[in-house]
Design an enzyme around this catalytic site. Structure first.
Site, PDB file in Angstrom:
ATOM      1  N   GLU A  24       1.330  -2.092   6.898  1.00 40.79           N
ATOM      2  CA  GLU A  24       1.328  -1.465   8.218  1.00 40.79           C
ATOM      3  C   GLU A  24       2.381  -0.368   8.307  1.00 40.79           C
ATOM      4  O   GLU A  24       2.142   0.686   8.903  1.00 40.79           O
ATOM      5  CB  GLU A  24       1.580  -2.508   9.318  1.00 40.79           C
ATOM      6  CG  GLU A  24       0.405  -3.425   9.600  1.00 40.79           C
ATOM      7  CD  GLU A  24       0.391  -4.645   8.702  1.00 40.79           C
ATOM      8  OE1 GLU A  24       1.168  -4.665   7.710  1.00 40.79           O
ATOM      9  OE2 GLU A  24      -0.386  -5.581   8.979  1.00 40.79           O
TER      10      GLU A  24
ATOM     11  N   PRO B 130      -0.530 -11.124  -8.279  1.00 42.27           N
ATOM     12  CA  PRO B 130      -0.866 -12.038  -7.184  1.00 42.27           C
ATOM     13  C   PRO B 130      -0.387 -11.511  -5.839  1.00 42.27           C
ATOM     14  O   PRO B 130       0.628 -10.816  -5.760  1.00 42.27           O
ATOM     15  CB  PRO B 130      -0.120 -13.325  -7.562  1.00 42.27           C
ATOM     16  CG  PRO B 130       1.012 -12.868  -8.429  1.00 42.27           C
ATOM     17  CD  PRO B 130       0.503 -11.669  -9.176  1.00 42.27           C
TER      18      PRO B 130
ATOM     19  N   GLU C 283       5.847  -2.806  -6.661  1.00 45.66           N
ATOM     20  CA  GLU C 283       5.449  -2.088  -7.874  1.00 45.66           C
ATOM     21  C   GLU C 283       3.934  -1.970  -8.021  1.00 45.66           C
ATOM     22  O   GLU C 283       3.445  -1.631  -9.095  1.00 45.66           O
ATOM     23  CB  GLU C 283       6.046  -2.762  -9.111  1.00 45.66           C
ATOM     24  CG  GLU C 283       7.555  -2.616  -9.218  1.00 45.66           C
ATOM     25  CD  GLU C 283       8.064  -2.938 -10.606  1.00 45.66           C
ATOM     26  OE1 GLU C 283       8.618  -2.035 -11.256  1.00 45.66           O
ATOM     27  OE2 GLU C 283       7.901  -4.101 -11.053  1.00 45.66           O
TER      28      GLU C 283
END
Length: 439
Positions: A65, A268, A311
């Site tokens: 956001e 993940p 990353e």
């Protein structure tokens, strides 16, 4: 009934307030709160309010956001308006520090209990409150309304689940949504849902994420990883949820004999699962290396776990094809625009209802393909790894789709103008007054 529901919510906050400290402490222990700035969660400001002049409060819960509204935030600050921006996570706080420190004052959002919200509002005295996407905090909305502070929902969306939940409480929904001076929605479906729930003024602008900057990547980290991987075929599975890593692992096992040296990057959604995932994947006989341990993939590595925060831009730049999770075993999907913006072709499960509009455009243009299960994911990936022209066409279509989605920023700022113009005028008059007084 509405008053009773709100009174019960407020009462729960009153009785629960003494127990917030242990809860926040638990979050600190899990790395979800900044120990040095805990007072901000109770509405105690970490710095002074800029004086004099109007101030805009902008709230964005997470990194996604925050990245989406960043260009909007810069545009508002460029008009000379003071901006206090709140976020709810340590990673989004770091994003604001890295990307918006020259435009805003950052604070952690106060907990939605009356003492914290009132302290925050008493100190900052915002003239306008802008909230991103779907952050609905009843007490905060009520306090802003009581102080006659206009509140606007930007890049607004409602998932199928959230809409059904609010639809089951129509009076409560209307009592909250009617307090928004403007709702600026991502899609036609979102706009219609907000209207049905009682929002009096709804505008369609599109998805601000298409106008955001591409995810950043540290050049040194990118070069180091790219060199370690070399010319090996590779693909990424990003934002994966429990169960999807096992599907991706099986796909890797099926394809590594057909594509010599195949490397699978798994990122993940919740990086704290890294250690458990490494153990699970290793138990299958796969050679796993973890980014969080500072490891690099070597020639024997099957799976490289991107279990670090911030990353994703690096991992996506390393691969032409990415599977986006929360779409096979999970429900709702994850945002595909970040990958598409970096010319990455997208594979996804079918359960992408939270990003329906984005996927419809990507699918129509050929920038994304849907898969049902392990078999169809393996088949699609196999074909793409064998055919570089297919990969290039898919990546180009993904990038073109993002281009077609752009324009939300301009439409959002246009919808905000009636609220921002008086504040800009106030700043202009104050500056003129200082000039006159200084003569």
């Amino acid at each position: 009934m509405t008053r009773a529901a709100f009174a019960a919510y407020r009462l729960a906050g009153v009785f629960g307030y003494p127990f917030l400290k242990p809860y926040v402490g638990w979050r600190v222990a899990r790395g979800k709160e900044d120990r040095r700035r805990l007072k901000e969660r109770y509405g105690i400001a970490g710095t002074t309010r800029p004086e004099p002049g109007p101030l805009v409060w902008i709230h964005a819960a997470s990194v996604g956001e925050s990245a989406a509204v960043a260009p909007m935030v810069r545009a508002i600050a460029a008009d000379g308006l003071a901006v206090v921006m709140t976020t709810g996570t340590t990673t989004s706080a770091q994003f604001v520090e890295d990307r918006l420190a020259d435009s805003v004052i950052h604070q952690y959002v106060p907990l939605d209990v009356r003492p914290a919200v009132r302290r925050f509002l008493d100190h900052w005295r915002p003239d306008l409150a802008i909230v991103a996407e779907s952050e609905i905090w009843p007490l905060t909305i009520h306090e802003l309304s009581a102080r006659r502070i206009p509140q606007i929902l930007v890049n607004a969306r409602l998932s199928d689940r959230s809409f059904q939940r609010w639809k089951g409480r129509p009076r409560l929904a209307e009592a909250l949504f009617e307090k928004f001076a403007q709702v600026i929605a991502q899609s036609d479906i979102d706009a219609e849902r907000f209207r049905l729930l009682g929002a009096p003024a709804v505008t369609l602008a599109g998805n601000l994420k298409a106008d955001a900057e591409p995810l950043p990547a540290d050049p040194k980290a990118l070069a180091e990883l790219d060199a370690a991987i070399g010319l090996r075929p590779r693909f990424a599975a990003i934002s994966t949820h429990p169960g999807e890593e096992e599907i991706v692992a099986e796909v890797h096992e099926r394809l590594k004999g057909r594509h010599r040296g195949l490397l699978t990057l798994i990122v993940p959604r919740h990086v704290e699962r890294g250690a458990v995932l490494a153990k699970t994947l290793s138990a299958r006989g796969l050679v796993v290396r973890r980014r969080s341990l500072g490891e690099l993939p070597d020639a024997d590595t099957d799976v490289y776990l991107g279990d670090t925060m911030g990353e994703l831009g690096v991992y996506l730049r390393l691969c032409e094809i990415a599977f986006i999770g929360k779409s096979i075993t999970g429900q709702g999907g994850q945002n595909p625009i970040e990958a598409a913006m970096l010319s990455t072709g997208i594979l996804s499960g079918r359960y992408v209802q939270n990003f329906r509009d984005s996927y419809q455009r990507l699918l129509r243009n050929g920038g994304a393909r849907l898969v049902r299960d392990t078999d169809t994911l393996a088949a699609q990936l196999d074909g793409l790894l064998l055919d570089p022209m297919q990969r290039m066409a898919m990546a180009g279509a993904a990038m073109r789709s993002v281009g077609e989605m752009r324009g939300a920023l301009e439409r959002t700022l246009l919808a905000l103008d009636p609220f921002l113009h008086p504040l800009r005028l106030s700043v202009s008059l104050e500056r003129r007054g200082h000039v006159v007084a200084g003569r």
